[in-house]
Design a protein around this motif. Structure first.
Motif, PDB file in Angstrom:
ATOM      1  N   GLN A  64      15.615  17.148  -2.295  1.00 32.01           N
ATOM      2  CA  GLN A  64      16.562  17.771  -1.738  1.00 32.01           C
ATOM      3  C   GLN A  64      16.612  17.561  -0.182  1.00 32.01           C
ATOM      4  OE1 GLN A  64      16.249  22.004  -3.959  1.00 32.01           O
ATOM      5  NE2 GLN A  64      17.997  22.039  -2.780  1.00 32.01           N
ATOM      6  N   PHE A 102      17.743  19.599   3.189  1.00 33.12           N
ATOM      7  CA  PHE A 102      18.062  20.612   3.977  1.00 33.12           C
ATOM      8  C   PHE A 102      18.272  20.786   5.254  1.00 33.12           C
ATOM      9  CE2 PHE A 102      16.885  23.835   0.517  1.00 33.12           C
ATOM     10  CZ  PHE A 102      16.154  23.313  -0.334  1.00 33.12           C
ATOM     11  N   GLN A 118      18.093  23.309   8.724  1.00 33.09           N
ATOM     12  CA  GLN A 118      17.665  24.497   9.541  1.00 33.09           C
ATOM     13  C   GLN A 118      18.402  24.747  10.474  1.00 33.09           C
ATOM     14  OE1 GLN A 118      13.626  25.640  10.116  1.00 33.09           O
ATOM     15  NE2 GLN A 118      14.036  27.454   9.326  1.00 33.09           N
ATOM     16  N   TRP A 146      19.334  29.213  14.144  1.00 28.72           N
ATOM     17  CA  TRP A 146      19.109  30.492  13.766  1.00 28.72           C
ATOM     18  C   TRP A 146      18.218  30.777  12.542  1.00 28.72           C
ATOM     19  CZ3 TRP A 146      23.725  28.466  15.059  1.00 28.72           C
ATOM     20  CH2 TRP A 146      24.208  28.955  15.972  1.00 28.72           C
ATOM     21  N   GLY A 147      17.563  29.630  12.203  1.00 26.42           N
ATOM     22  CA  GLY A 147      16.500  29.596  11.397  1.00 26.42           C
ATOM     23  C   GLY A 147      16.994  29.432   9.858  1.00 26.42           C
ATOM     24  N   LEU A 155      17.903  28.015   6.199  1.00 26.85           N
ATOM     25  CA  LEU A 155      17.885  26.845   5.538  1.00 26.85           C
ATOM     26  C   LEU A 155      19.046  26.677   4.570  1.00 26.85           C
ATOM     27  CD1 LEU A 155      14.078  27.382   4.879  1.00 26.85           C
ATOM     28  CD2 LEU A 155      15.133  25.143   5.675  1.00 26.85           C
ATOM     29  N   ASN A 158      20.953  24.311   2.023  1.00 28.88           N
ATOM     30  CA  ASN A 158      21.129  23.053   1.021  1.00 28.88           C
ATOM     31  C   ASN A 158      22.300  22.103   1.647  1.00 28.88           C
ATOM     32  OD1 ASN A 158      19.494  23.923  -1.272  1.00 28.88           O
ATOM     33  ND2 ASN A 158      20.867  25.509  -1.092  1.00 28.88           N
ATOM     34  N   PHE A 179      15.024  19.117   6.816  1.00 30.43           N
ATOM     35  CA  PHE A 179      13.860  18.725   5.872  1.00 30.43           C
ATOM     36  C   PHE A 179      14.217  17.971   4.742  1.00 30.43           C
ATOM     37  CE2 PHE A 179      10.968  21.168   8.189  1.00 30.43           C
ATOM     38  CZ  PHE A 179      11.631  22.417   8.741  1.00 30.43           C
ATOM     39  N   PHE A 198       7.565  20.172   1.107  1.00 26.38           N
ATOM     40  CA  PHE A 198       8.391  19.851   2.316  1.00 26.38           C
ATOM     41  C   PHE A 198       7.773  18.798   3.255  1.00 26.38           C
ATOM     42  CE2 PHE A 198      12.175  22.463   2.537  1.00 26.38           C
ATOM     43  CZ  PHE A 198      11.891  23.422   1.360  1.00 26.38           C
ATOM     44  N   ARG A 246      13.963  16.590  13.971  1.00 25.00           N
ATOM     45  CA  ARG A 246      14.373  17.838  14.620  1.00 25.00           C
ATOM     46  C   ARG A 246      15.515  17.007  15.480  1.00 25.00           C
ATOM     47  NH1 ARG A 246      13.177  22.699  16.680  1.00 25.00           N
ATOM     48  NH2 ARG A 246      11.007  22.421  15.675  1.00 25.00           N
TER      49      ARG A 246
END
Lengths: 109, 112
Positions: free
Chosen positions: A33, A35, A37, A40-41, A43, A45, A86, A99, A104
């Motif tokens: 998968q 993800f 983020q 605002w934190g 996560l 999909n 991620f 993970f 970033r």
């Protein structure tokens, strides 16, 4: 256990640019998968993609399971794409989801 | 459709105290997971559960206890909190062995 490596670790883009994020994994997987983020934190999909190619708007992903890598493409990037991306995998026969360290992304206006 | 929720969202505690973080999902997913996220370490798996009354250790289980008496709940307990357990904790769930995993909103824990 299975190792997950993501590259690049950091990426700065000008709004409108395209980018490719990579995820390499060390063993065969039955679940992969991507993800996002957000700042605002949360996560979110993006794709469930153990193999093949999928597209969702400006995002697409390809997983080549036989060569143990996956790519996430972001086209025409927007400032709202900023955050950490991620890759997460589950090795064949296992239950754990592991993970990578993430990429970033910062998109400048 | 509530999905997956965590409580509390923010918690401040002191070293040595017991803390329980709650996770609840409304999908009847078989699998549930606890992760912690720290700067420089990404998301690390603490414990996971394949079904009610079945739990197993992840990468960083020391100092944590879990239980799963009901399918929808998966509480995480810090028996004697330490400063190194200051982190953001995420709960996740998944329907089956190889399916999409969904995350809760996270709990920010500060241990003084």
């Amino acid at each position: 256990g299975i190792q997950v490596e993501q590259s690049p670790p950091d990426l700065i883009l000008q709004e409108g640019a395209n980018s490719t994020l990579r995820c390499n994994f060390s063993d065969s997987v039955n679940n992969l998968q991507w993800f996002h983020q957000n700042p605002w934190g949360q996560l979110i999909n993006l794709f469930y993609i153990p193999s093949g190619t999928k597209q969702n708007g400006r995002l697409s992903a390809t997983t080549v399971a036989t060569e143990r890598y996956s790519l996430l493409y972001i086209s025409s990037s927007q400032t709202t794409d900023s955050g950490v991306y991620f890759c997460a995998v589950q090795n064949t026969g296992g239950f754990k989801t592991i993970f990578g360290a993430g990429t970033r992304l910062f998109v400048k206006a | 459709d509530a999905g997956i929720t965590q409580s509390p969202r923010y918690k401040i505690t002191e070293t040595g105290r017991q803390v329980t973080l709650m996770c609840h999902q409304t999908w009847s997913h078989s699998y549930m997971f606890w992760y912690r996220q720290d700067l420089g370490h990404g998301l690390r798996l603490i414990y996971y559960s394949a079904a009610a009354d079945i739990t197993d250790k992840g990468e960083v289980p020391d100092g944590y206890v879990v239980s799963r008496s009901k399918t929808e709940n998966f509480p995480l307990t810090l028996e004697s909190a330490t400063r190194s357990q200051t982190s953001v904790y995420f709960c996740a769930s998944r329907k089956g062995g190889a399916e999409t995993q969904y995350f809760g909103p996270g709990t920010r824990l500060l241990v003084l």
